[in-house]
Design a protein around this motif. Structure first.
Motif: not given
Length: 425
Positions: A242-249, A360-369
């Motif tokens: 969800m933190k990654a999703l906030a970045i992606m949106q 990385p599991f705890f890296a929303p920025e990397a997940i989003a990218a």
């Protein structure tokens, strides 16, 4: 799949708290074989499959209020095991029932006393997860300190398994990492063998449509990403997603997210200060998410889930070092590009940049990218989807890989032969 020919009339009993569970394919297939009789046993009524005679044993009582909390699961398991044993004694004494092979998931206590009722039967148990205080799920989130109380409680959680390990003739674990969590003396009698993925059913399909509960339809090519968990909770990376999703949106105004999962807690702790983890995470991200572009579906049917995997541009699968979900393998089989966490046992299946992407599991920025790379260039990442499906077909296909080996294990045990032990990694 080669035909299974038992060496003599074979009576097989399958026992699983949530029958059929991991035996959804094996029990009915075995029942089709000439000279084989199959019984299934579980807590809930209503199961039906050709050739499988089903017995439900009801819902046993749980632990008493005065039981020490470390051993409440053990007491509940003993109560369950006793109910099952008593039912089988009745069948043995009144009907002459005597199985040759018993296949069981012992995690809830179903396997505790099977050898005491049928000492001559060969037992094949499913070893899913051995608890340890360090090096896997507990302590993975470094913001939560592992106390002596935590470590002691987790050690005691293995009591049911340890009793069952002593009485099992052989076992299976679905992945090498899950196998490696068990003590060395136990691993010598455990085969690494997944229950299998039906890659004929789980396959890409032209024209697939996923419909949300509100009636919104999505097709392949639509700007969709997906996330799936039995429940929306930290063990399966819901907060990170969800933190990654906030970045992606913020980066992509057309991006639509389909989030599948219930609001209960399957693993780990309940949230503090909120009724559900979804409520807690949405509260923490208030004002950062466009909820009109997030579709929370709750749990969906199996076929609907496969349609989602066929239409999504990128499927996100995150997990603590824990049990590998069926959904990840099924998403790969359906042709989804999986962005998975760089955690075991995901790393056992996905090689970064070869048949999926690892983050990385705890890296929303990397997940989003990583997700946005796939989102923006589906054709450029199609090779990952193709390789992902190929990996599942080659290593986990139900009919050509897993079922033949499962049937061979049953046959060898019934014949009094010991399976070949696994070698160390």
């Amino acid at each position: 799949m080669t035909a299974f020919q038992p060496r003599r009339p074979l009576r097989a009993l399958f026992v699983h708290q949530n029958f059929p569970g991991q035996y959804a394919h094996l029990a009915p297939i075995l029942a089709e074989r000439a000279g084989v009789q199959v019984w299934g046993m579980g807590e809930k009524p209503g199961y039906s499959a050709p050739g499988v005679r089903y017995i439900h044993y009801g819902t046993p009582k749980g632990a008493g209020d005065q039981t020490h909390r470390y051993i409440r699961s053990l007491e509940a398991a003993v109560r369950r095991g006793q109910v099952i044993a008593n039912r089988l004694v009745q069948m043995r004494d009144e009907e002459g029932f005597r199985p040759d092979v018993i296949v069981c998931h012992p995690g809830w206590g179903d396997g505790l006393f099977l050898k005491d009722v049928f000492p001559q039967a060969k037992t094949l148990y499913y070893w899913e997860f051995y608890y340890n205080a360090f090096g896997q799920d507990l302590g993975f989130d470094t913001t939560q300190q592992v106390t002596l109380d935590d470590a002691a409680r987790v050690r005691a959680l293995n009591a049911t398994q340890l009793i069952s390990l002593q009485s099992a003739d052989w076992g299976v674990s679905p992945t090498r990492w899950q196998w490696s969590r068990y003590p060395g003396w136990a691993r010598r009698r455990i085969t690494i063998l997944h229950e299998g993925v039906d890659t004929q059913r789980c396959a890409p399909r032209d024209g697939a449509v996923f419909r949300t509960p509100e009636g919104r339809e999505f097709r392949r090519g639509d700007p969709v990403i997906s996330y799936v968990g039995r429940n929306l909770e930290p063990y399966r990376g819901f907060p990170s997603f969800m933190k990654a999703l906030a970045i992606m949106q913020k980066e992509r105004r057309d991006l639509q997210a389909i989030v599948v999962g219930g609001d209960e807690v399957s693993y780990g702790r309940k949230p503090e200060g909120a009724a559900t983890w979804r409520e807690k995470v949405l509260g923490e991200l208030e004002g950062q998410l466009d909820l009109s572009r997030i579709h929370f579906t709750g749990r969906v049917g199996h076929d609907d889930l496969h349609h989602l995997f066929r239409v999504t541009r990128a499927h996100v699968y995150l997990t603590y070092p824990f049990v590998l979900s069926w959904s990840m393998l099924e998403s790969m089989a359906c042709g989804a590009v999986v962005v998975g966490s760089a955690t075991p046992p995901v790393q056992e299946v996905i090689e970064d940049g070869v048949n999926g992407l690892l983050v990385p599991f705890f890296a929303p920025e990397a997940i989003a990218a990583s997700v946005l790379k796939v989102f923006d260039d589906p054709k450029g990442h199609a090779h990952l989807a193709e390789a992902g499906r190929r990996s599942v077909v080659e290593r986990y296909d139900l009919r050509t890989v897993c079922l033949p080996r499962q049937l061979e294990l049953v046959e060898r045990l019934a014949a009094g032969l010991e399976p070949v032990a696994e070698t160390a990694p």
